[in-house]
Design a protein around this motif. Structure first.
Motif, PDB file in Angstrom:
ATOM      1  N   GLY A  71       0.822  -1.310  -0.030  1.00 49.79           N
ATOM      2  CA  GLY A  71      -0.022  -0.066   0.151  1.00 49.79           C
ATOM      3  C   GLY A  71       0.873   1.286  -0.074  1.00 49.79           C
ATOM      4  O   GLY A  71       0.874   2.138  -0.830  1.00 49.79           O
ATOM      5  N   ASN A  72       1.805   1.325   0.757  1.00 57.50           N
ATOM      6  CA  ASN A  72       2.800   2.351   1.304  1.00 57.50           C
ATOM      7  C   ASN A  72       3.897   2.141   2.043  1.00 57.50           C
ATOM      8  O   ASN A  72       3.860   1.729   2.837  1.00 57.50           O
ATOM      9  N   GLY A  73       5.123   1.970   1.143  1.00 58.55           N
ATOM     10  CA  GLY A  73       6.214   1.518   1.675  1.00 58.55           C
ATOM     11  C   GLY A  73       6.611   2.686   2.781  1.00 58.55           C
ATOM     12  O   GLY A  73       7.188   2.257   3.760  1.00 58.55           O
ATOM     13  N   ALA A  74       6.243   3.780   2.601  1.00 58.39           N
ATOM     14  CA  ALA A  74       6.753   4.647   3.826  1.00 58.39           C
ATOM     15  C   ALA A  74       5.990   4.500   5.208  1.00 58.39           C
ATOM     16  O   ALA A  74       6.541   4.456   6.259  1.00 58.39           O
ATOM     17  N   THR A 197      14.293  18.083   8.736  1.00 59.47           N
ATOM     18  CA  THR A 197      15.381  17.790   8.051  1.00 59.47           C
ATOM     19  C   THR A 197      15.127  17.083   6.816  1.00 59.47           C
ATOM     20  O   THR A 197      16.038  16.763   5.923  1.00 59.47           O
ATOM     21  N   TRP A 198      14.163  16.296   6.873  1.00 62.45           N
ATOM     22  CA  TRP A 198      13.913  15.078   5.989  1.00 62.45           C
ATOM     23  C   TRP A 198      13.453  15.786   4.774  1.00 62.45           C
ATOM     24  O   TRP A 198      12.123  16.076   4.624  1.00 62.45           O
ATOM     25  N   ASP A 199      14.282  15.585   3.622  1.00 65.10           N
ATOM     26  CA  ASP A 199      13.515  16.284   2.363  1.00 65.10           C
ATOM     27  C   ASP A 199      14.538  14.988   1.403  1.00 65.10           C
ATOM     28  O   ASP A 199      15.442  15.569   0.810  1.00 65.10           O
ATOM     29  N   SER A 200      13.942  13.903   1.003  1.00 60.39           N
ATOM     30  CA  SER A 200      14.679  12.932   0.696  1.00 60.39           C
ATOM     31  C   SER A 200      14.411  12.311  -0.893  1.00 60.39           C
ATOM     32  O   SER A 200      13.444  12.640  -1.302  1.00 60.39           O
ATOM     33  N   LEU A 201      15.070  11.575  -1.380  1.00 56.87           N
ATOM     34  CA  LEU A 201      14.837  11.073  -2.703  1.00 56.87           C
ATOM     35  C   LEU A 201      13.692   9.960  -2.722  1.00 56.87           C
ATOM     36  O   LEU A 201      12.725  10.036  -3.360  1.00 56.87           O
ATOM     37  N   GLY A 202      13.493   9.335  -1.589  1.00 54.91           N
ATOM     38  CA  GLY A 202      12.470   8.141  -1.444  1.00 54.91           C
ATOM     39  C   GLY A 202      11.987   8.117  -0.182  1.00 54.91           C
ATOM     40  O   GLY A 202      12.664   8.617   0.820  1.00 54.91           O
ATOM     41  N   MET A 203      10.960   7.361  -0.042  1.00 52.38           N
ATOM     42  CA  MET A 203      10.409   7.206   1.342  1.00 52.38           C
ATOM     43  C   MET A 203      10.306   8.616   1.894  1.00 52.38           C
ATOM     44  O   MET A 203      10.396   8.773   3.495  1.00 52.38           O
ATOM     45  N   LEU A 236      22.101 -10.477  20.051  1.00 51.78           N
ATOM     46  CA  LEU A 236      21.066 -11.624  20.187  1.00 51.78           C
ATOM     47  C   LEU A 236      19.912 -11.519  19.301  1.00 51.78           C
ATOM     48  O   LEU A 236      19.341 -12.358  19.013  1.00 51.78           O
ATOM     49  N   MET A 237      19.392 -10.313  18.916  1.00 52.24           N
ATOM     50  CA  MET A 237      18.313 -10.152  18.005  1.00 52.24           C
ATOM     51  C   MET A 237      18.613  -9.405  16.687  1.00 52.24           C
ATOM     52  O   MET A 237      17.877  -8.358  16.513  1.00 52.24           O
ATOM     53  N   PRO A 238      19.445  -9.703  15.982  1.00 50.60           N
ATOM     54  CA  PRO A 238      19.936  -9.276  14.818  1.00 50.60           C
ATOM     55  C   PRO A 238      18.638  -9.039  13.928  1.00 50.60           C
ATOM     56  O   PRO A 238      18.738  -7.998  12.996  1.00 50.60           O
ATOM     57  N   HIS A 239      17.682  -9.821  14.020  1.00 51.47           N
ATOM     58  CA  HIS A 239      16.462  -9.867  13.093  1.00 51.47           C
ATOM     59  C   HIS A 239      15.766  -8.440  13.109  1.00 51.47           C
ATOM     60  O   HIS A 239      15.283  -7.971  12.079  1.00 51.47           O
ATOM     61  N   TRP A 240      15.913  -7.715  14.183  1.00 50.73           N
ATOM     62  CA  TRP A 240      15.018  -6.774  14.297  1.00 50.73           C
ATOM     63  C   TRP A 240      15.732  -5.617  14.176  1.00 50.73           C
ATOM     64  O   TRP A 240      15.147  -4.554  13.567  1.00 50.73           O
ATOM     65  N   LEU A 241      17.083  -5.408  13.835  1.00 54.23           N
ATOM     66  CA  LEU A 241      18.019  -4.526  13.519  1.00 54.23           C
ATOM     67  C   LEU A 241      18.375  -4.763  12.064  1.00 54.23           C
ATOM     68  O   LEU A 241      18.559  -3.849  11.303  1.00 54.23           O
ATOM     69  N   VAL A 242      18.165  -5.757  11.478  1.00 52.54           N
ATOM     70  CA  VAL A 242      18.466  -6.095  10.145  1.00 52.54           C
ATOM     71  C   VAL A 242      17.386  -6.581   9.106  1.00 52.54           C
ATOM     72  O   VAL A 242      16.968  -5.814   8.191  1.00 52.54           O
ATOM     73  N   ALA A 243      16.808  -7.647   9.563  1.00 53.78           N
ATOM     74  CA  ALA A 243      15.617  -8.333   8.528  1.00 53.78           C
ATOM     75  C   ALA A 243      14.467  -7.836   8.612  1.00 53.78           C
ATOM     76  O   ALA A 243      13.624  -8.081   7.564  1.00 53.78           O
ATOM     77  N   SER A 244      14.073  -6.905   9.625  1.00 55.56           N
ATOM     78  CA  SER A 244      12.614  -6.414   9.593  1.00 55.56           C
ATOM     79  C   SER A 244      12.410  -5.608   8.450  1.00 55.56           C
ATOM     80  O   SER A 244      11.377  -5.360   7.973  1.00 55.56           O
ATOM     81  N   TYR A 245      13.478  -4.985   8.177  1.00 56.52           N
ATOM     82  CA  TYR A 245      13.444  -3.794   6.869  1.00 56.52           C
ATOM     83  C   TYR A 245      12.935  -4.672   5.651  1.00 56.52           C
ATOM     84  O   TYR A 245      12.310  -4.317   4.628  1.00 56.52           O
ATOM     85  N   ALA A 246      13.469  -5.928   5.484  1.00 58.44           N
ATOM     86  CA  ALA A 246      13.426  -6.851   4.362  1.00 58.44           C
ATOM     87  C   ALA A 246      11.712  -6.975   4.008  1.00 58.44           C
ATOM     88  O   ALA A 246      11.633  -6.966   2.697  1.00 58.44           O
ATOM     89  N   ALA A 247      11.106  -7.236   4.867  1.00 59.26           N
ATOM     90  CA  ALA A 247       9.831  -7.567   4.463  1.00 59.26           C
ATOM     91  C   ALA A 247       9.179  -6.210   3.770  1.00 59.26           C
ATOM     92  O   ALA A 247       8.321  -6.507   2.973  1.00 59.26           O
ATOM     93  N   VAL A 248       9.411  -5.045   4.413  1.00 60.57           N
ATOM     94  CA  VAL A 248       8.920  -4.004   3.929  1.00 60.57           C
ATOM     95  C   VAL A 248       9.452  -3.693   2.234  1.00 60.57           C
ATOM     96  O   VAL A 248       8.452  -3.544   1.292  1.00 60.57           O
ATOM     97  N   TYR A 249      10.653  -4.106   1.944  1.00 64.19           N
ATOM     98  CA  TYR A 249      11.135  -3.738   0.554  1.00 64.19           C
ATOM     99  C   TYR A 249      10.698  -4.861  -0.267  1.00 64.19           C
ATOM    100  O   TYR A 249      10.281  -4.809  -1.487  1.00 64.19           O
ATOM    101  N   VAL A 252       7.403  -3.412  -1.399  1.00 65.24           N
ATOM    102  CA  VAL A 252       7.748  -2.424  -2.375  1.00 65.24           C
ATOM    103  C   VAL A 252       7.965  -3.043  -3.618  1.00 65.24           C
ATOM    104  O   VAL A 252       7.435  -2.377  -4.680  1.00 65.24           O
ATOM    105  N   ALA A 253       8.577  -3.909  -3.718  1.00 70.51           N
ATOM    106  CA  ALA A 253       9.149  -4.375  -4.990  1.00 70.51           C
ATOM    107  C   ALA A 253       7.733  -5.230  -5.530  1.00 70.51           C
ATOM    108  O   ALA A 253       7.474  -4.910  -6.822  1.00 70.51           O
ATOM    109  N   ARG A 254       7.026  -5.644  -5.025  1.00 71.73           N
ATOM    110  CA  ARG A 254       5.944  -6.369  -5.382  1.00 71.73           C
ATOM    111  C   ARG A 254       4.727  -5.098  -6.065  1.00 71.73           C
ATOM    112  O   ARG A 254       4.061  -5.459  -6.979  1.00 71.73           O
ATOM    113  N   ALA A 255       4.828  -4.062  -5.185  1.00 68.71           N
ATOM    114  CA  ALA A 255       3.881  -2.996  -5.417  1.00 68.71           C
ATOM    115  C   ALA A 255       4.513  -2.435  -6.743  1.00 68.71           C
ATOM    116  O   ALA A 255       3.471  -2.206  -7.733  1.00 68.71           O
TER     117      ALA A 255
END
Length: 388
Positions: A71-74, A197-203, A236-249, A252-255
């Motif tokens: 729906g909305n990646g942001a 300060t946020w005025d970015s290319l994406g998201m 101990l929990m790298p999945h929350w620092l690393v892989a949680s973003y993966a599902a979002v993208y 976005v790719a499917r969208a």
């Protein structure tokens, strides 16, 4: 309960998509989206059922995040930050708490924060800093004891949801011992200043502004009740620092693939073999990335922190980021110049997808981590720059 969450995400996705272009154009925060998430009970997704939440697994979170991102990646990206906070807090079992030395009063404070989330509060993450990125070991924000609590002072950048969240997970270094890094859940209010300060290319709709802190918080806002747990939790929990973003993208790719198909069908271009080939390759790439994310999530649920689990976690982040960028670029080229106009869904999705490789851990860092592991080294320790 988790199935209800997935159904809610699928129901909300078209609503989020309908608002996405306006918020992207203006760089405004999608307040209505977060009202919808609250009303659907999704802020309690990762909260244990005993505390009023849905008690979702990491795999169930990944499925929900992917649907929201379609729906909305942001919006999905900001939701990811909240899920990361509540998911990490909820994953501290009694056994883990005992091993880490977490006192009973800290667990009670944790339960209060999780209960508030189940009731509609949501939390942002204030970790990154200018010049340090997301490396916890390089932070300049400091804390020290003060009046029965803790005083925090410093500045954060890329704080998604800044100015809108009910609280912020803040990582800071001890002013007494520079090697000690701790995390605090700082409530919104006095002592926090948002610098736009946020005025970015994406998201562009994440409101990832700078956050300045000069604030004193109660003693129970030190997560875990023990100083120095931040780097331990990262291990101990790298999945929350690393892989949680993966599902979002992946979402976005499917969208992007879906938007390209709609665009090409509307312009009677679907009969071109080159167009079909690009969409076919994109479909296969997205499916492959989604399978890797699902496998990483399955392993997280079954064996969190295991060495092989962690390899899948880093693979998921690497493949989701690169796949999103590659797929969005390819289908945009298939769609043609008309799809590059401002306001076209593909133009926005192309820019959003390009951010996937840049979120910590970046694709280069992920690839290096996996390379060290493939060579038989310790990827968390072997390297010239600290991972966190």
């Amino acid at each position: 309960m988790a199935q209800h969450a997935l159904e809610a995400a699928r129901r909300l996705a078209p609503r989020l998509a309908a608002r996405a272009a306006e918020h992207d154009r203006d760089g405004s925060f999608p307040v209505e989206d977060f009202r919808d998430l609250r009303e659907a009970g999704l802020f309690g997704l990762m909260v244990p059922t005993a505390l009023g939440g849905m008690g979702a697994t990491f795999a169930e979170y990944a499925a929900v995040a992917t649907e929201l991102a379609r729906g909305n990646g942001a919006t999905a990206l900001v939701f990811n930050m909240h899920a990361s906070v509540t998911g990490a807090l909820g994953a501290v079992t009694e056994e883990l708490a005992e091993a880490l030395g977490v006192p009973a009063e800290a667990l009670a404070a944790r339960d209060r924060l999780l209960t508030a989330a189940a009731q509609g509060s949501w939390y942002a993450v204030a970790m990154s800093e200018r010049g340090a990125g997301a490396r916890l070991s390089q932070l300049s924000t400091v804390y020290e004891p003060a009046d029965g609590g803790w005083h925090l002072k410093g500045s954060k950048t890329f704080c998604s949801g800044a100015g809108h969240a009910d609280g912020y997970l803040v990582a800071a270094r001890s002013a007494v011992d520079q090697s000690v890094v701790s995390q605090f859940l700082v409530p919104a209010g006095d002592g926090l200043t948002v610098e736009p300060t946020w005025d970015s290319l994406g998201m562009r709709a994440t409101s990832s502004h700078d956050l300045h802190l000069d604030v004193t918080v109660p003693a129970d806002r030190l997560l875990g009740g023990v100083e120095g747990l931040a780097l331990v939790v990262a291990q101990l929990m790298p999945h929350w620092l690393v892989a949680s973003y993966a599902a979002v993208y992946v979402g976005v790719a499917r969208a992007a693939l879906d938007a390209a198909a709609e665009h090409l069908n509307a312009r009677n271009l679907a009969g071109l073999p080159a167009v079909r080939s690009r969409l076919g390759r994109a479909d296969a790439a997205v499916a492959a990335a989604q399978l890797v994310v699902a496998e990483a999530a399955r392993r997280v649920d079954e064996a969190p922190g295991d060495a092989e689990t962690n390899r899948w976690v880093w693979r998921a982040k690497l493949l989701a980021g690169t796949t999103a960028a590659d797929v969005a670029a390819s289908v945009l080229e298939a769609a043609g110049t008309s799809a590059t106009r401002r306001g076209h869904p593909l133009e926005r999705l192309y820019r959003d997808a390009r951010c996937g490789s840049l979120h910590p851990a970046t694709s280069d860092v992920c690839a290096d981590w996996l390379g060290v592991a493939a060579l038989g080294g310790d990827p968390d320790r072997d390297g010239t720059v600290p991972r966190w």
